[in-house]
Motif scaffolding. Structure first.
Motif, short mmCIF file in Angstrom:
data_model
loop_
_atom_site.label_atom_id
_atom_site.label_comp_id
_atom_site.label_asym_id
_atom_site.label_seq_id
_atom_site.Cartn_x
_atom_site.Cartn_y
_atom_site.Cartn_z
N PHE A 186 0.89 -1.03 -0.03
CA PHE A 186 -0.03 0.00 0.05
C PHE A 186 0.81 1.17 -0.16
O PHE A 186 2.05 1.01 0.07
N TYR A 187 0.23 2.50 -0.08
CA TYR A 187 1.14 3.70 -0.56
C TYR A 187 0.38 4.77 -0.01
O TYR A 187 -0.77 5.03 0.35
N ILE A 188 1.43 5.85 0.37
CA ILE A 188 1.31 7.19 0.64
C ILE A 188 1.59 7.76 -0.67
O ILE A 188 3.03 7.79 -0.64
N VAL A 202 -4.08 -0.18 -1.49
CA VAL A 202 -4.73 1.24 -0.81
C VAL A 202 -3.74 2.15 -1.02
O VAL A 202 -2.37 2.08 -1.04
N MET A 203 -4.41 3.41 -1.40
CA MET A 203 -3.71 4.60 -1.68
C MET A 203 -3.92 5.58 -0.80
O MET A 203 -5.15 5.77 -0.88
N ILE A 227 -7.20 8.38 -11.41
CA ILE A 227 -6.16 7.65 -11.55
C ILE A 227 -6.00 6.20 -10.84
O ILE A 227 -5.97 5.12 -11.38
N ALA A 228 -6.30 6.53 -9.52
CA ALA A 228 -6.36 5.31 -8.64
C ALA A 228 -7.33 4.53 -8.84
O ALA A 228 -7.39 3.21 -8.91
N PHE A 285 -7.71 1.22 -3.87
CA PHE A 285 -8.44 1.49 -3.15
C PHE A 285 -8.13 2.85 -2.47
O PHE A 285 -6.91 3.02 -2.01
N VAL A 286 -8.96 3.71 -2.37
CA VAL A 286 -8.38 5.07 -2.02
C VAL A 286 -8.89 5.37 -0.54
O VAL A 286 -10.10 5.49 -0.27
#
Length: 184
Positions: free
Chosen positions: A72-74, A104-105, A127-128, A134-135
């Protein structure tokens, strides 16, 4: 679980400061999560031209691999001319879409006006959606007024929003990981 924080710019410090602050919150409150920071300034990334990821330079392949391997990301960007940076857009173009699917972003951005937060809503979230990611419901937008002259965050509301975003992405990732492990 591996959280990757991405500073999607080739100039300036504020975006990296925001991304790192979210990562620090996650590290502090969830030490079981592996955290890594990816600063696009540290790599010479080639422009996406449609070739196989293996055909790019070592720096470009390294970045693709780091992004693809994370759970997952920031993702952070400054807002220039009412848009995300070209460097971040290029990164999105380089990543195979399936490598971001169901991940997840969380988003952070900074800009010179208060209205530029809409870039998160109108560009980053779609874009996500393309990637079927998942945002996190919250995001962080910072204006220059939220920092002092030493680029330290001085706004207590901004710090609270950073904490909330950190908790949301972790909560979502843990819940999704549990759900997907039951499906198998």
């Amino acid at each position: 679980m591996k959280l990757l924080g991405i500073s999607g710019t080739l100039i300036g410090a504020k975006t990296g400061i925001l991304v790192k602050k979210v990562l620090e919150e996650v590290k502090q409150n969830h030490p079981e999560i592996e955290v890594e920071y990816l600063d696009l300034m540290d790599y010479d990334i080639q422009f996406c031209d449609g070739r196989s990821p293996s055909a790019y330079s070592e720096d470009t392949r390294t970045v693709i691999e780091k992004v693809s391997a994370a759970d997952f990301y920031i993702i952070g960007t400054p807002i220039f001319q009412g848009s995300i940076t070209g460097a971040l857009k290029n990164l999105f173009d380089l990543i195979p879409p399936n490598d971001l699917r169901n991940k997840v972003m969380g988003f952070v951005a900074n800009g010179g006006t208060y209205q530029h937060y809409l870039v998160i809503e109108n560009q980053l979230k779609p874009i996500a959606g393309f990637f079927r990611a998942f945002v996190a419901p919250s995001y962080v937008y910072a204006n220059s007024d939220h920092f002092n002259k030493q680029n330290e965050i001085v706004d207590s509301d901004l710090l609270e929003r950073i904490s909330r975003l950190a908790e949301e992405v972790v909560h979502m990732q843990k819940a999704l990981k549990a759900d997907y492990s039951q499906v198998k």
